[in-house]
Enzyme design. Sequence first.
Site, PDB file in Angstrom:
ATOM      1  N   CYS A 176       0.916  -1.546   0.042  1.00 38.37           N
ATOM      2  CA  CYS A 176      -0.256   0.090   0.440  1.00 38.37           C
ATOM      3  C   CYS A 176       1.342   0.837  -0.124  1.00 38.37           C
ATOM      4  CB  CYS A 176      -0.638   0.447   1.576  1.00 38.37           C
ATOM      5  SG  CYS A 176      -1.987  -1.332   1.603  1.00 38.37           S
ATOM      6  N   ARG A 229       3.184  -0.512  -5.203  1.00 36.22           N
ATOM      7  CA  ARG A 229       2.584  -1.012  -4.025  1.00 36.22           C
ATOM      8  C   ARG A 229       1.614  -1.395  -3.869  1.00 36.22           C
ATOM      9  NH1 ARG A 229       7.095   1.318  -0.349  1.00 36.22           N
ATOM     10  NH2 ARG A 229       5.623   0.996   1.082  1.00 36.22           N
ATOM     11  N   TRP A 268      -3.183  -2.892  -1.840  1.00 35.87           N
ATOM     12  CA  TRP A 268      -2.637  -3.963  -1.630  1.00 35.87           C
ATOM     13  C   TRP A 268      -3.921  -4.848  -1.034  1.00 35.87           C
ATOM     14  CZ3 TRP A 268      -1.111  -8.642  -0.352  1.00 35.87           C
ATOM     15  CH2 TRP A 268      -0.696  -9.577  -1.985  1.00 35.87           C
ATOM     16  N   ASN A 295      -1.595   2.197   6.239  1.00 37.06           N
ATOM     17  CA  ASN A 295      -0.231   1.077   5.527  1.00 37.06           C
ATOM     18  C   ASN A 295       0.654  -0.131   6.947  1.00 37.06           C
ATOM     19  OD1 ASN A 295       1.869  -0.492   4.179  1.00 37.06           O
ATOM     20  ND2 ASN A 295       3.445   1.305   3.746  1.00 37.06           N
ATOM     21  N   GLY A 296       0.253  -0.717   6.275  1.00 37.89           N
ATOM     22  CA  GLY A 296       1.127  -1.949   7.465  1.00 37.89           C
ATOM     23  C   GLY A 296      -0.560  -3.100   7.965  1.00 37.89           C
ATOM     24  N   GLU A 325      12.962 -16.656 -16.684  1.00 36.88           N
ATOM     25  CA  GLU A 325      12.547 -16.147 -16.347  1.00 36.88           C
ATOM     26  C   GLU A 325      11.611 -15.193 -18.089  1.00 36.88           C
ATOM     27  OE1 GLU A 325      12.672 -12.937 -14.224  1.00 36.88           O
ATOM     28  OE2 GLU A 325      12.982 -11.894 -15.516  1.00 36.88           O
ATOM     29  N   LYS A 375       7.911 -13.778 -17.375  1.00 34.74           N
ATOM     30  CA  LYS A 375       7.846 -12.236 -18.588  1.00 34.74           C
ATOM     31  C   LYS A 375       6.405 -12.591 -18.985  1.00 34.74           C
ATOM     32  CE  LYS A 375       9.859 -10.403 -16.728  1.00 34.74           C
ATOM     33  NZ  LYS A 375      10.238  -9.230 -15.420  1.00 34.74           N
ATOM     34  N   GLU A 385       2.966 -13.304 -16.886  1.00 30.85           N
ATOM     35  CA  GLU A 385       2.956 -11.597 -15.721  1.00 30.85           C
ATOM     36  C   GLU A 385       2.123 -10.403 -16.385  1.00 30.85           C
ATOM     37  OE1 GLU A 385       5.820 -10.020 -12.908  1.00 30.85           O
ATOM     38  OE2 GLU A 385       7.691 -10.400 -14.546  1.00 30.85           O
ATOM     39  N   HIS A 405       9.560 -36.311 -20.622  1.00 31.60           N
ATOM     40  CA  HIS A 405       9.548 -37.081 -19.705  1.00 31.60           C
ATOM     41  C   HIS A 405       7.793 -36.747 -18.919  1.00 31.60           C
ATOM     42  CE1 HIS A 405      12.339 -39.184 -19.769  1.00 31.60           C
ATOM     43  NE2 HIS A 405      13.594 -37.652 -19.943  1.00 31.60           N
ATOM     44  N   LYS A 441       4.474  -4.438  -7.090  1.00 29.74           N
ATOM     45  CA  LYS A 441       6.194  -4.703  -6.815  1.00 29.74           C
ATOM     46  C   LYS A 441       6.869  -5.266  -6.060  1.00 29.74           C
ATOM     47  CE  LYS A 441       9.312  -2.769 -10.165  1.00 29.74           C
ATOM     48  NZ  LYS A 441      10.018  -3.640 -10.920  1.00 29.74           N
TER      49      LYS A 441
HETATM   50  C1  G6P Z   1       7.156  -9.668  -6.880  1.00 26.58           C
HETATM   51  C2  G6P Z   1       7.473  -8.503  -8.946  1.00 26.58           C
HETATM   52  C3  G6P Z   1       8.260  -9.077  -9.470  1.00 26.58           C
HETATM   53  C4  G6P Z   1      10.290  -9.542  -8.300  1.00 26.58           C
HETATM   54  C5  G6P Z   1      10.065 -10.296  -6.848  1.00 26.58           C
HETATM   55  C6  G6P Z   1      11.012  -9.768  -6.265  1.00 26.58           C
HETATM   56  O1  G6P Z   1       6.878 -10.874  -7.376  1.00 26.58           O
HETATM   57  O2  G6P Z   1       6.705  -8.670  -9.167  1.00 26.58           O
HETATM   58  O3  G6P Z   1       8.881  -8.917 -10.254  1.00 26.58           O
HETATM   59  O4  G6P Z   1      10.846 -10.133  -9.487  1.00 26.58           O
HETATM   60  O5  G6P Z   1       8.722  -9.424  -6.333  1.00 26.58           O
HETATM   61  O6  G6P Z   1      11.163  -8.976  -5.882  1.00 26.58           O
HETATM   62  P1  G6P Z   1      12.982  -8.316  -5.318  1.00 26.58           P
HETATM   63  O7  G6P Z   1      11.659  -6.899  -5.552  1.00 26.58           O
HETATM   64  O8  G6P Z   1      12.773  -8.724  -3.938  1.00 26.58           O
HETATM   65  O9  G6P Z   1      13.222  -8.204  -6.832  1.00 26.58           O
END
Ligand code: G6P
Length: 640
Positions: free
Chosen positions: A43, A68, A114, A138-139, A515, A519, A522, A538, A635
Site C-alpha cells: 500500500c 505498491r 493492495w 499501510n501495515g 525468466e 515475463k 505475468e 518425460h 512490484k
Molecule cells: C514481485 C515482482 C517481481 C520480483 C519479485 C521479487 O513478485 O512482481 O518482479 O521479481 O517480487 O522482488 P524483489 O524486489 O525482491 O526483487
Amino acid sequence: DVVYRKFGGCNTVSIIDRYITKSKINIVIKNISHTLRKDFFMCGIIGYIGTKKCVPKLIGALEALEYRGYDSAGVAYIKNGNVEIKKEKGKIKNLKDTLDMDVDAYIGIGHTRWATHGEANNINAHPHKNGKVTLVHNGIIENYIEIKEDLKKKGYKFTSETDTEVAAALLDELYSKNSDMVKSLHEASKIIRGSYAFVILVDGDDNIYASRCASPMIVAIGNDGYYVASDVPAILAYTNKYMLLNDYDIVKLSKDKIEIYDKDLNEIEKEIKFFEGSMDAATKGGFEHFMLKEINEQDKVFKDTVNYYFDGTIKSLEKSFSYLKNFKKIDIVACGSAYHTGVVGKYLIENYANIPVNVEVASEYRYKKCFYDKDTLVVLVSQSGETADTLAALRKAKVDGITTMAIVNVVGSSIAREADYVTYIKAGFEIAVATTKAYLAQLAIFSLIALYLGYENKNINENEFNELVKEYNNLPALIKETINNDNYSTIADKIYDKKQIFFIGRGIDYALSLEASLKLKEISYINSVAYQAGELKHGTISLIEKDTPVIAISTDDSLREKTISNIKEVKARGAYVVYVTNETPQEKFYDDIITIKKIHPILESILTIIPLQLLSYKVAKDNGCDIDKPRNLAKSVTVE
Ligand code: G6P
C-alpha cells in the site's frame, strides 16, 4: 512472549535483532522471530498541506506509488472546513475519473491499496473515517479484533472489514479524551500491535498528523508545502528534499511548519536529505510504457552497474569481492525474477569459480532445514530490498550466524541495511511491475563475481580476462543494437492468441527460459512453462500439438546438438518453434529465428534476455493488457 511484551508488543525485528546482540537467549528469539515477524509494507500513502490545490498533488503521488498495489485508491481533503472522502475500487485512474481535480482544498491525504483485510471494494478502500478521525494506513494491526471488540462495547460502529477502520476508531476514542492527536498517536502506539504508517486528518483541525511503526514513511519539504509519503518516488515530481522517520516518530504538519516528536514525545530535528538521482524515472520519457522505457535503459544500466565495480583491472574487482574467496559454498535466495537471476548466477559461479551453489526460493528457504555452516555465504537477491520472504531468509541466516551478502537495487532498503555485505546494482528506479533492467543488472553482478572468482581460481587466464574486458566495454552498444534490431513483433503476432507457450533450454539457457516464461505470463496472462529441454519428453510433451509455440533457447555450444534434438522432437509433433540462438544453423528445424550476437558465455545471457523481454512486451501489447500494472500483482511484495 517475554521479548514481545518487553518491547511493547511491537514486533519489529530491528528491535528483536538488537535484543539478540545484547542477550544470550538466542534460541528464544529464534523460535519466536519466525512467527512474530511479518512485514506488511504494501500500500502507498501520501499527505500534502500547502499553498497549492491538493488533489492533483495527491493523485500524482499515488500514481508514483502505484507499484505498491492498485486494488483501490482514495483521497480525503478538507473543503470549506469539512473532510470529504472519495474512494474507488481498482487503479488510480478509476478514482481520478470521479474526482474534481480543481477542488478548492489545500490539505489532503491519499492511499493506494493492495488488499489484505477484506476484498478489494469501495467499502474497504482507504481513507477510513470513524468519529472525527480520517486515516490512511499501510501495515497490519495484528490485535485489531481485540481492539474492535473493546471499542464496540464503547459504542463504536464499523462498516468495513479492515483493521484500518479500527485504528481510526481507536484514535478517535483517544482524541476525544486528549484533544491532542500527537498525544493520541503516542498512546495508540502502546495499544496497537503490528505495523503501521498512518496519515491522518482530524475534523475541525487544519493539520496533518502521521506516525509509523515498521512500515516506511518519509516527510518531504517542497516550495509550496509539506508532504508525508511511503517512499521517495511519491514526492519526486514535487521536491527532492526529504527526511526519514524512525519507528514511533510522530509528525504534525501545519501550513508553515513541520513538528516531529520521538517515541518519548520530545520534539526532534531530522537531517534533511537530498535525492540526487534522476527524476526522469518517474516519467515514461516518450515511451508507451514504463516497461519499454526500462528495457531501453538497459545499455546504460549495464554500464553504470559494471563501471561501479570494474575498471578493467582485477584489482578493482578485488576491492569489492575479495571476501567471496572465504566461502566454500553459496546459497542464493530470492523471489520471482530475482530468483531467476540466481539460477543464472549458479551456472556462472559453478562453471567459473568451482564453488557449489544452491539456489532457493525465499518463501521455502525461510522455513526449511538449511545445511549451511561457517563456510557458506548466503546471497540474497532483491530489486526492492524489501521482499518479505527474502528479508526473512536473510534474518534466519543471521540468527544462525551465517554470513550474508545482498544484491539490491534500492539504496538503504531493509535487506541492504541488514546484510553483512551489500552489492548495489545501479538500475535506478524501476517502475514497471515486471522487472527488466534490474534483472539485467543482477546478471551483470553475477558475471563480475564469476569473472573475479574464475580469475582467482585460474579458470580464466590473463588473455581471456583481457578479451573479456573488451567485451564488457563493447556490451552496452551491443545491448542497444539488440533492442533496436527488432524482428520480434512479427513473432509476437503469430503467438499472442495462443493458450499456452513453452520455453525450453539446457543449462544456462534453461535459467533464461525461466525468466522469459515468467515475463510472458505475468504481463500477457498466457499460461507459459519453462522446461529443461531434455526433460520435456518425460510427460509435458503430451501438451504439444499443432501450432503450440515453443521458444527454444540455445546459446551454449557444448549443449547445442542435444537441444536441437529436443527441438526436433517438438517440431515432429507440430509445434511452432522459435529458435533463439547465437549460431547460424546449418539446417532449418525451426519456424522463426531470433539471432543474438555470439559473445563470451559469462555475458551471453545478458544479451539473450533482451529479445525475450521484448517478445513478452509485444505479446502483452497485442492482447491489450495493462503492461505496467498486470492484474493481481505488485512490484514490492512485502507480505509472506
Ligand atoms: C514481485 C515482482 C517481481 C520480483 C519479485 C521479487 O513478485 O512482481 O518482479 O521479481 O517480487 O522482488 P524483489 O524486489 O525482491 O526483487
